[in-house]
Scaffold this motif. Structure first.
Motif, PDB file in Angstrom:
ATOM      1  N   ASN A  74      35.447  54.510  65.588  1.00 33.35           N
ATOM      2  CA  ASN A  74      34.398  54.503  66.599  1.00 33.35           C
ATOM      3  C   ASN A  74      33.740  53.139  66.701  1.00 33.35           C
ATOM      4  O   ASN A  74      33.000  52.721  65.817  1.00 33.35           O
ATOM      5  CB  ASN A  74      33.351  55.579  66.266  1.00 33.35           C
ATOM      6  N   GLU A  75      34.000  52.456  67.803  1.00 30.08           N
ATOM      7  CA  GLU A  75      33.373  51.164  68.081  1.00 30.08           C
ATOM      8  C   GLU A  75      32.317  51.324  69.170  1.00 30.08           C
ATOM      9  O   GLU A  75      31.994  50.370  69.880  1.00 30.08           O
ATOM     10  CB  GLU A  75      34.430  50.142  68.499  1.00 30.08           C
ATOM     11  N   SER A  76      31.765  52.526  69.300  1.00 30.02           N
ATOM     12  CA  SER A  76      30.809  52.848  70.348  1.00 30.02           C
ATOM     13  C   SER A  76      29.377  52.615  69.892  1.00 30.02           C
ATOM     14  O   SER A  76      29.091  52.518  68.699  1.00 30.02           O
ATOM     15  CB  SER A  76      30.958  54.319  70.766  1.00 30.02           C
ATOM     16  N   LYS A  77      28.478  52.609  70.877  1.00 31.18           N
ATOM     17  CA  LYS A  77      27.045  52.580  70.601  1.00 31.18           C
ATOM     18  C   LYS A  77      26.486  53.997  70.512  1.00 31.18           C
ATOM     19  O   LYS A  77      25.278  54.193  70.592  1.00 31.18           O
ATOM     20  CB  LYS A  77      26.320  51.788  71.689  1.00 31.18           C
ATOM     21  N   LYS A  78      27.355  54.965  70.353  1.00 28.82           N
ATOM     22  CA  LYS A  78      26.961  56.351  70.204  1.00 28.82           C
ATOM     23  C   LYS A  78      27.983  57.059  69.325  1.00 28.82           C
ATOM     24  O   LYS A  78      29.068  56.540  69.070  1.00 28.82           O
ATOM     25  CB  LYS A  78      26.835  57.060  71.555  1.00 28.82           C
TER      26      LYS A  78
END
Length: 483
Positions: A74-78
């Motif tokens: 997960n390279e997300s901001k969430k």
């Protein structure tokens, strides 16, 4: 319920009429109708996870032995949340079963944002009713004022709290007992809701759980279930999907099938297509989900928490309207569980003078938010976080609280937090009429591979404000009845 499973080595030599990848809402509600129409076809279900009984989940305080975070990069901001196991999301969901609004299917043509669905509310209205019946949804018949065709529910609604009854009296056309796939009266071995707030590990069986609630499906003699089967890719030639390759028992297996149903979650399904080189329509793009925030309304001289279940009411004043051109539609959930907030500690002796509410906010889906195959063993997920469209919707929702809840003695309103995920992965394999920007057509059939269908919330072109489980179930029942 005991589930009979077969080993991977026992299925490889057979040619299957149908191969189903994954066993969540989409797959199981598809099979519910498809099996009735095709009782003699050989059907294979491939599930990465195991069968964990309700008792196991309660004892372990988790829904699966597989850590879902370890299956993605997960390279997300969430964050993202999902359950890998037999029954998929029916293991971990909270049981909220609202329909979408008819205008949710026409976001672009009505409000100039997002996308239009290639189907309408009317196309699935009867299947909404069928899904509600199958899950024994408890709800209020007057919700038909908002949702056309919604009439009496299989179960009586959960009773409203003192504060919720005040809201209902003030706003009879927009506030209702929330439709819940949680029994108010025990039936067929399922107990009534105990309202202890542990819905993801329901101890009484009140909440619909597919392994127990779809016994006819699991006992079908033409259905074979292989757990511990991680699907790696789908083999295809020309316009035909031919076989599925999966990993189990320490090696790869290959099974052939005439119809392939892709029903893993909205992250792993597009990754399977990417690894397979099936890139039509951009699988993985437009990934997203709605926003969920928790707010506490501090009350002056009135107690709360005497409602019938964890989330008893929902308020629908702003699920639709011209404001959607500027920001997301919003919905308020009134909560009767301390697990969602509450228990007022300051000042003392006013512990129950607080109304916790959840606010769901529609978000837009953007191409750059995506599942990406970078050549590794697990998908990479990139997402920039909730958009300005959603944040503006939350600001609007909080500003309207004094108006919407004006029947209550409000002392103050406190925004507590925005949750990092709502557990509803949407958009990564969306349906549409243009093959250039959609993976499946209006019947959920792959735009090129006409014997490959996709089920689940990944096909949703927009997030809506509503919990997607009931809509997913209705769409899957329709697909199983028609394909």
């Amino acid at each position: 319920m005991e589930i009979s499973v077969v080993r991977a080595s026992a299925v490889e030599s057979h040619h299957w009429d149908v191969i189903v990848i994954g066993s969540g809402f989409g797959s199981l509600f598809f099979l519910q109708n498809y099996l009735k129409r095709n009782p003699n076809q050989r059907i294979l279900v491939l599930e990465w996870g195991a069968h964990h009984t309700q008792r196991w989940q309660i004892d372990q305080q988790k829904n699966s032995a597989i850590d879902h975070n370890a299956t993605i990069e997960n390279e997300s901001k969430k964050d993202w949340n999902f359950s890998i196991g037999l029954g998929g999301g029916t293991n971990c969901w909270q049981g909220m079963a609202a329909r979408m609004h008819p205008h949710d299917f026409e976001l672009q043509s009505r409000y100039g944002v997002g996308f239009d669905w290639p189907i309408s509310y009317d196309d699935i209205a009867d299947y909404y009713t069928a899904a509600e019946a199958l899950m024994e949804v408890a709800g209020a018949s007057d919700a038909g004022r908002v949702f056309p065709g919604s009439a009496s529910f299989p179960q009586a609604p959960h009773h409203l709290s003192t504060t919720e009854r005040l809201i209902k009296k003030d706003r009879p056309d927009t506030f209702f007992a929330a439709p819940q796939a949680k029994l108010t009266q025990g039936k067929n071995g399922r107990g009534a809701c105990c309202n202890n707030g542990t819905c993801s590990f329901c101890p009484t069986g009140a909440r619909f759980y597919a392994v127990e609630g779809m016994r006819d499906l699991w006992e079908a003699p033409n259905l074979s279930i292989c757990t511990g089967a991680r699907v790696r890719l789908i083999e295809a030639t020309g316009a035909n999907a031919e076989a599925v390759v999966f990993e189990s028992e320490g090696r790869d297996f290959r099974v052939k099938g005439d119809l392939i149903v892709l029903g893993a979650n909205g992250i792993h399904s597009p990754f399977i297509l990417q690894q397979s080189g099936i890139l039509d329509g951009g699988p993985g793009k437009y990934l997203g989900e709605k926003m969920l925030a928790f707010v506490e309304i501090m009350l002056d001289g009135i107690d709360h928490f005497d409602g019938g279940t964890a989330t008893t009411g929902f308020e629908l004043s702003y699920i639709d309207g011209p404001h959607r051109s500027e920001h997301g539609a919003v919905q308020y959930w009134t909560n009767n569980s301390f697990l969602w907030g509450g228990l007022r500690l300051d000042p003392p002796n006013r512990y129950r003078e607080v109304l916790p509410i959840g606010i769901t906010v529609e978000d837009l889906l953007y191409e750059e938010n995506a599942v990406v195959d970078e050549g590794g063993d697990i998908p990479v997920v990139r997402h920039g976080g909730f958009s300005d469209y959603a944040h503006k919707g939350l600001d609007f929702a909080t500003s309207k609280i004094p108006e919407v809840f004006s029947s209550l003695p409000i002392e103050s309103v406190e925004l507590r937090r925005i949750l990092p995920t709502t557990d509803h992965i949407q958009g990564s394999l969306r349906m549409g009429s243009d093959p250039a920007i959609s993976v499946v057509d209006k019947r959920q059939i792959h735009q090129r591979l006409r014997n490959l269908v996709v089920v689940g919330t990944a096909v949703f072109p927009t997030t809506s404000w509503a919990v997607p489980s009931l809509t997913c179930a209705a769409m899957s029942l329709k697909l199983g009845n028609e394909i």
